[in-house]
Write a protein that holds these residues in place. Structure first.
Motif, PDB file in Angstrom:
ATOM      1  N   ARG A 107       8.447 -62.798 -52.996  1.00 33.54           N
ATOM      2  CA  ARG A 107       8.705 -63.824 -52.549  1.00 33.54           C
ATOM      3  C   ARG A 107      10.001 -63.088 -51.839  1.00 33.54           C
ATOM      4  NH1 ARG A 107       7.152 -66.956 -49.194  1.00 33.54           N
ATOM      5  NH2 ARG A 107       8.290 -66.266 -47.701  1.00 33.54           N
ATOM      6  N   LEU A 108      11.066 -62.636 -52.927  1.00 32.46           N
ATOM      7  CA  LEU A 108      12.583 -62.015 -51.989  1.00 32.46           C
ATOM      8  C   LEU A 108      12.513 -60.985 -51.754  1.00 32.46           C
ATOM      9  CD1 LEU A 108      14.187 -62.404 -55.615  1.00 32.46           C
ATOM     10  CD2 LEU A 108      14.845 -63.213 -53.946  1.00 32.46           C
ATOM     11  N   ALA A 109      11.685 -60.002 -51.081  1.00 36.20           N
ATOM     12  CA  ALA A 109      11.003 -59.160 -50.445  1.00 36.20           C
ATOM     13  C   ALA A 109      10.847 -59.387 -48.894  1.00 36.20           C
ATOM     14  CB  ALA A 109      10.195 -58.013 -50.730  1.00 36.20           C
ATOM     15  N   ALA A 110       9.923 -60.730 -49.163  1.00 33.80           N
ATOM     16  CA  ALA A 110      10.094 -61.413 -47.803  1.00 33.80           C
ATOM     17  C   ALA A 110      10.791 -62.029 -46.938  1.00 33.80           C
ATOM     18  CB  ALA A 110       8.388 -61.836 -47.907  1.00 33.80           C
ATOM     19  N   ASN A 111      11.687 -62.368 -48.297  1.00 34.18           N
ATOM     20  CA  ASN A 111      12.887 -63.346 -47.590  1.00 34.18           C
ATOM     21  C   ASN A 111      14.198 -62.248 -47.044  1.00 34.18           C
ATOM     22  OD1 ASN A 111      11.068 -65.598 -47.864  1.00 34.18           O
ATOM     23  ND2 ASN A 111      12.749 -66.947 -49.104  1.00 34.18           N
ATOM     24  N   ALA A 112      14.762 -61.540 -47.985  1.00 30.41           N
ATOM     25  CA  ALA A 112      15.438 -60.892 -47.771  1.00 30.41           C
ATOM     26  C   ALA A 112      14.930 -59.568 -47.076  1.00 30.41           C
ATOM     27  CB  ALA A 112      16.266 -60.681 -49.002  1.00 30.41           C
ATOM     28  N   ARG A 113      14.164 -59.109 -46.034  1.00 29.04           N
ATOM     29  CA  ARG A 113      13.929 -57.819 -46.184  1.00 29.04           C
ATOM     30  C   ARG A 113      14.747 -56.587 -46.271  1.00 29.04           C
ATOM     31  NH1 ARG A 113       8.407 -58.031 -42.330  1.00 29.04           N
ATOM     32  NH2 ARG A 113       8.504 -55.536 -42.483  1.00 29.04           N
ATOM     33  N   SER A 114      15.964 -57.012 -45.237  1.00 30.24           N
ATOM     34  CA  SER A 114      16.764 -56.070 -44.868  1.00 30.24           C
ATOM     35  C   SER A 114      18.002 -55.705 -46.534  1.00 30.24           C
ATOM     36  CB  SER A 114      17.504 -56.337 -43.904  1.00 30.24           C
ATOM     37  OG  SER A 114      18.960 -57.225 -44.375  1.00 30.24           O
ATOM     38  N   ARG A 115      17.718 -56.638 -47.493  1.00 30.39           N
ATOM     39  CA  ARG A 115      18.507 -56.311 -48.467  1.00 30.39           C
ATOM     40  C   ARG A 115      17.565 -55.932 -49.952  1.00 30.39           C
ATOM     41  NH1 ARG A 115      21.530 -61.815 -49.678  1.00 30.39           N
ATOM     42  NH2 ARG A 115      22.916 -60.290 -50.654  1.00 30.39           N
ATOM     43  N   VAL A 116      16.393 -55.707 -49.930  1.00 29.00           N
ATOM     44  CA  VAL A 116      15.581 -55.471 -50.351  1.00 29.00           C
ATOM     45  C   VAL A 116      15.232 -54.218 -50.888  1.00 29.00           C
ATOM     46  CG1 VAL A 116      13.577 -56.135 -52.747  1.00 29.00           C
ATOM     47  CG2 VAL A 116      14.654 -58.020 -51.647  1.00 29.00           C
ATOM     48  N   ALA A 117      15.965 -53.347 -51.679  1.00 25.58           N
ATOM     49  CA  ALA A 117      15.607 -51.764 -51.912  1.00 25.58           C
ATOM     50  C   ALA A 117      14.033 -51.485 -51.880  1.00 25.58           C
ATOM     51  CB  ALA A 117      16.827 -50.720 -52.117  1.00 25.58           C
ATOM     52  N   SER A 118      13.843 -51.633 -52.776  1.00 28.51           N
ATOM     53  CA  SER A 118      12.683 -51.735 -53.602  1.00 28.51           C
ATOM     54  C   SER A 118      12.287 -53.529 -54.640  1.00 28.51           C
ATOM     55  CB  SER A 118      12.262 -50.133 -54.536  1.00 28.51           C
ATOM     56  OG  SER A 118      12.730 -50.144 -55.280  1.00 28.51           O
ATOM     57  N   ALA A 119      11.040 -53.003 -54.976  1.00 28.32           N
ATOM     58  CA  ALA A 119      10.249 -54.280 -55.799  1.00 28.32           C
ATOM     59  C   ALA A 119       9.586 -53.249 -56.451  1.00 28.32           C
ATOM     60  CB  ALA A 119       9.839 -54.812 -54.980  1.00 28.32           C
ATOM     61  N   ILE A 120       9.504 -54.090 -57.887  1.00 30.53           N
ATOM     62  CA  ILE A 120       8.542 -53.393 -59.039  1.00 30.53           C
ATOM     63  C   ILE A 120       8.124 -54.564 -59.943  1.00 30.53           C
ATOM     64  CG2 ILE A 120       9.359 -52.648 -61.327  1.00 30.53           C
ATOM     65  CD1 ILE A 120      10.946 -50.730 -61.102  1.00 30.53           C
ATOM     66  N   ALA A 121       6.808 -54.578 -59.899  1.00 32.49           N
ATOM     67  CA  ALA A 121       6.138 -55.787 -60.148  1.00 32.49           C
ATOM     68  C   ALA A 121       4.999 -55.607 -61.573  1.00 32.49           C
ATOM     69  CB  ALA A 121       5.166 -56.521 -59.069  1.00 32.49           C
ATOM     70  N   VAL A 122       5.707 -56.221 -62.758  1.00 29.34           N
ATOM     71  CA  VAL A 122       4.905 -55.968 -64.169  1.00 29.34           C
ATOM     72  C   VAL A 122       4.194 -56.176 -64.477  1.00 29.34           C
ATOM     73  CG1 VAL A 122       5.632 -55.020 -66.358  1.00 29.34           C
ATOM     74  CG2 VAL A 122       7.356 -54.925 -64.657  1.00 29.34           C
ATOM     75  N   CYS A 123       2.855 -56.269 -64.935  1.00 34.79           N
ATOM     76  CA  CYS A 123       1.645 -57.249 -64.911  1.00 34.79           C
ATOM     77  C   CYS A 123       1.796 -58.373 -63.991  1.00 34.79           C
ATOM     78  CB  CYS A 123       1.968 -57.384 -66.577  1.00 34.79           C
ATOM     79  SG  CYS A 123       2.122 -56.141 -67.798  1.00 34.79           S
ATOM     80  N   PRO A 124       1.870 -57.943 -62.337  1.00 37.17           N
ATOM     81  CA  PRO A 124       2.657 -59.505 -62.094  1.00 37.17           C
ATOM     82  C   PRO A 124       1.537 -60.464 -61.411  1.00 37.17           C
ATOM     83  CG  PRO A 124       2.075 -57.791 -60.529  1.00 37.17           C
ATOM     84  CD  PRO A 124       1.468 -57.327 -62.171  1.00 37.17           C
ATOM     85  N   VAL A 125       1.359 -61.765 -61.924  1.00 34.63           N
ATOM     86  CA  VAL A 125       1.429 -62.623 -61.045  1.00 34.63           C
ATOM     87  C   VAL A 125       1.329 -62.420 -59.191  1.00 34.63           C
ATOM     88  CG1 VAL A 125       0.311 -65.415 -60.598  1.00 34.63           C
ATOM     89  CG2 VAL A 125       1.136 -64.074 -62.829  1.00 34.63           C
ATOM     90  N   SER A 126       0.765 -62.463 -58.885  1.00 37.45           N
ATOM     91  CA  SER A 126       1.013 -62.270 -57.042  1.00 37.45           C
ATOM     92  C   SER A 126       1.083 -63.948 -56.644  1.00 37.45           C
ATOM     93  CB  SER A 126      -0.428 -61.531 -56.699  1.00 37.45           C
ATOM     94  OG  SER A 126      -1.565 -62.417 -55.611  1.00 37.45           O
ATOM     95  N   ALA A 127       0.689 -63.411 -55.324  1.00 39.59           N
ATOM     96  CA  ALA A 127       1.939 -64.909 -54.059  1.00 39.59           C
ATOM     97  C   ALA A 127       0.275 -65.841 -53.813  1.00 39.59           C
ATOM     98  CB  ALA A 127       1.450 -63.784 -52.874  1.00 39.59           C
TER      99      ALA A 127
END
Length: 265
Positions: A107-127
């Motif tokens: 959600r953050l990567a979609a809402n703030a594309r220019s600000r999120v440099a990378s994302a790490i999802a650990v044992c994640p529930v997805s969109a």
């Protein structure tokens, strides 16, 4: 020398958090449904405090934000996180989410594309959310009140870790999670769906799973995160369940910091 943990509790709608490190690479870290920011405490001695600044934030109803109430939606959670990084003065940052907050990384990567440099999802529930059968939903709901049900859940997702570890997790849950947020975020998990908002999102993603974590395994990630994000990669922790930051903290620190370093520009 490792830097001490710096804790700061905010009032109003700004999330409470604990800060660790003072380095130039800024990382916002969120917790799972069952516990607050202290779920990462076992990891702290192994983090590079000179290269990274980690802010371990508590969602509404958890830990340092336990008095805060809200709608308990993914959009509210993302808005709260952006408000926090704005107050921290972070123009650009990395995001780590665990289990429930795996979808928050998207959600953050979609809402703030220019600000999120990378994302790490650990044992994640997805969109796509976590669609539970009526029986499974009833069981998850029962863990909010029944220690025995919560014990069964923790044993199941951890691959059968020892009673001492499970006892600690139960205490953490009962002491750091408000009843209202438990119910609110469970509804979020089973009803949320925003796949079309993230499909094709080119943010670099690292997805970490444990091979003993039932349901949130490599196969599940292949059909979700890896299918939707062209710059996603998968790391499997063998012999590990749903809490790799506790079950294998030195390795977890090494893996996440190698990834963060590659994507810090």
């Amino acid at each position: 020398m490792k830097q001490p943990i710096h804790c700061s509790t905010r009032t109003g709608t700004t999330l409470g958090y604990a800060q660790h490190g003072t380095g130039p690479t800024r990382v916002l870290v969120l917790h799972d449904w069952l516990g607050d920011h202290s779920s990462y405490n076992d990891l702290l001695p192994f983090l590079d405090c000179n290269a990274f600044t980690y802010v371990f934030a508590d969602a509404r109803g958890y830990g340092k934000s336990i008095e805060q109430t809200g709608e308990y939606t993914i959009e509210e959670m993302a808005s709260d996180c952006l408000e926090l990084v704005d107050q921290l003065g972070w123009a650009r940052f990395h995001i780590i989410g665990h289990s429930m907050t795996g979808m928050l990384t998207q959600r953050l990567a979609a809402n703030a594309r220019s600000r999120v440099a990378s994302a790490i999802a650990v044992c994640p529930v997805s969109a796509a959310g976590n669609r539970l059968s009526p029986e499974a939903l009833a069981f998850f709901t029962s863990t909010m009140e029944s220690d025995e049900a919560l014990r069964r859940l923790l044993k199941f997702v951890s691959g059968g870790l020892c009673d001492g570890w499970v006892d600690r997790k139960i205490r953490q849950n009962r002491e750091t999670v408000s009843p209202g947020s438990r119910a609110g975020y469970l509804e979020m998990l089973v009803t949320t769906h925003f796949v079309e908002d993230v499909r094709g999102l080119d943010t670099p993603f690292l997805v970490i799973v444990g091979d003993k974590d039932p349901g949130l395994d490599a196969i599940a990630m292949e059909s979700t995160f890896l299918a939707w994000h062209p710059n996603a990669e998968l790391q499997v922790f063998y012999g590990c369940g749903h809490y790799p930051m506790q079950e294998s903290p030195p390795r977890f620190a090494t893996v996440i910091e190698n990834f963060l370093t590659r994507h810090s520009t």
